[in-house]
Design an enzyme around this catalytic site. Structure first.
Site, PDB file in Angstrom:
ATOM      1  N   LYS A 171       7.425   4.332  -2.246  1.00  0.00           N
ATOM      2  CA  LYS A 171       8.034   3.791  -3.468  1.00  0.00           C
ATOM      3  C   LYS A 171       9.024   2.680  -3.138  1.00  0.00           C
ATOM      4  O   LYS A 171       9.145   1.690  -3.885  1.00  0.00           O
ATOM      5  CB  LYS A 171       8.741   4.923  -4.230  1.00  0.00           C
ATOM      6  CG  LYS A 171       9.458   4.478  -5.512  1.00  0.00           C
ATOM      7  CD  LYS A 171       8.521   3.820  -6.508  1.00  0.00           C
ATOM      8  CE  LYS A 171       9.073   3.749  -7.922  1.00  0.00           C
ATOM      9  NZ  LYS A 171      10.427   3.221  -8.056  1.00  0.00           N
ATOM     10  N   GLU A 178       7.721  -5.511  -5.739  1.00  0.00           N
ATOM     11  CA  GLU A 178       8.020  -5.815  -7.144  1.00  0.00           C
ATOM     12  C   GLU A 178       9.056  -6.932  -7.258  1.00  0.00           C
ATOM     13  O   GLU A 178       8.926  -7.827  -8.103  1.00  0.00           O
ATOM     14  CB  GLU A 178       8.530  -4.531  -7.810  1.00  0.00           C
ATOM     15  CG  GLU A 178       8.913  -4.647  -9.263  1.00  0.00           C
ATOM     16  CD  GLU A 178       9.526  -3.344  -9.757  1.00  0.00           C
ATOM     17  OE1 GLU A 178      10.726  -3.325 -10.068  1.00  0.00           O
ATOM     18  OE2 GLU A 178       8.799  -2.336  -9.811  1.00  0.00           O
TER      19      GLU A 178
END
Length: 329
Positions: A171, A178
């Site tokens: 993550k 991102e």
């Protein structure tokens, strides 16, 4: 399955609804009870005291913490470790540093309590779209809680990533990527806005068009389409951008592993710069140019900076317009 969700913020609240709608029995706890009470209409059962978890859940008890990463989660897990019994399971769904996962796992293991780290992506859209979930920890424990993960995630949207910390590690890298993606979109749209075509370009329509068949289509572009439709020039917001820590950890990991991540690094540093009214390093460069070359300095009260997209056409700052050899142009 029976489980408890602790923390009903932007994600925890909707996760509880998604689980309830898929037939799970969910006991919810929040610092203030207002959100807990509203979940009753979906079938949730409210816990007002964490100690009652032991009575309402059957062994092995499953407790999913969706509190913010850091001290709050740390304290919550300490409290739970004093309440729960051996074989019970604590899941941390915050954006926790994987190194903290390893410490917690070892501490809880001494008490016989199982620990799972779950990196959860989906934000405020997770209720509708599902929560992409990256899981780390004991594989047998993952298999036990998999029905919960499966209910939360869209098709093919979850994965057992490996031993303790692996879920949050994956993550962390996801969030670093991102950052880079968002910065690339941001720079591209600023160039569109600053161009001679900018006044007549509908950025919302461009986002929509690119999302149909182009190689840069993505969910982020869908969100940009919505954002530009609401405010085509984004005039009602400030370009102040926070960071929640994962990109910092990603850059540190890159250093430790000798991996070049210039895009992610630059996107992180750009966020730091977004929080300053006038970047000090730019003042240093302006002062140096003045000292060694006598170049112009602009005082604070001079209205010189641009407020539009881009800085406009960039021309030479040489006031006498002489060329390199000193001849007049």
């Amino acid at each position: 399955m029976k489980l408890s969700i602790i923390g009903l913020g932007r994600m925890g609240y909707n996760m509880a609804i998604r689980l309830l709608e898929d037939g799970h029995e969910v006991f919810v706890y929040n610092r203030t009870s207002e959100k807990s009470e509203t979940l009753k209409k979906y079938g949730a059962k409210v816990i007002y005291d964490l100690k009652t978890i032991k009575n309402v859940l059957s062994t092995p008890r499953v407790v999913w913490s969706m509190l913010p990463a850091g001290d709050i989660t740390e304290k919550n897990i300490e409290i739970l470790s004093e309440i729960l019994d051996e074989e019970d399971i604590i899941i941390d769904g915050a954006n926790t540093n994987y190194k903290d996962d390893i410490k917690r796992f070892n501490t809880l293991k001494n008490k016989g309590i199982n620990y799972i780290d779950a990196g959860v992506s989906g934000g405020v859209w997770g209720l509708k779209e599902g929560y992409c979930t990256m899981v780390g920890g004991d594989e047998k424990i993952f298999e036990y809680i998999e029905p919960i993960i499966k209910s939360l995630a869209p098709n093919n949207g979850y994965m057992y990533c490996g031993s303790t910390g692996a879920g949050h590690y994956v993550k962390m890298i996801h969030n670093g990527i991102e950052y880079g993606l968002m910065e690339a979109y941001a720079e591209g749209f600023e160039l569109l806005k600053a161009s001679k075509y900018g006044e007549n370009l509908n950025l919302s329509d461009i986002s929509k068009m690119w999302n149909n068949g182009s190689v840069i289509r993505s969910w982020l572009l869908e969100l940009l389409e919505i954002a530009f439709k609401d405010d085509s020039s984004l005039k009602d917001i400030q370009g102040y951008v926070e960071d929640s820590g994962e990109a910092r950890w990603t850059v540190n990991e890159a250093i430790d592993n000798g991996v070049s991540v210039p895009i992610i690094s630059a996107s992180l540093f750009k966020r730091f710069q977004s929080r300053q009214e006038d970047v000090f390093s730019d003042k240093v460069v302006a002062a140096l140019r003045n000292q060694f070359g006598g170049h112009a300095l602009y005082k604070k009260d001079r209205n010189i900076k641009k407020t539009s997209a881009g800085a406009g056409k960039v021309e030479s700052a040489n006031p006498d317009k002489r060329d390199f050899y000193g001849k007049n142009k």
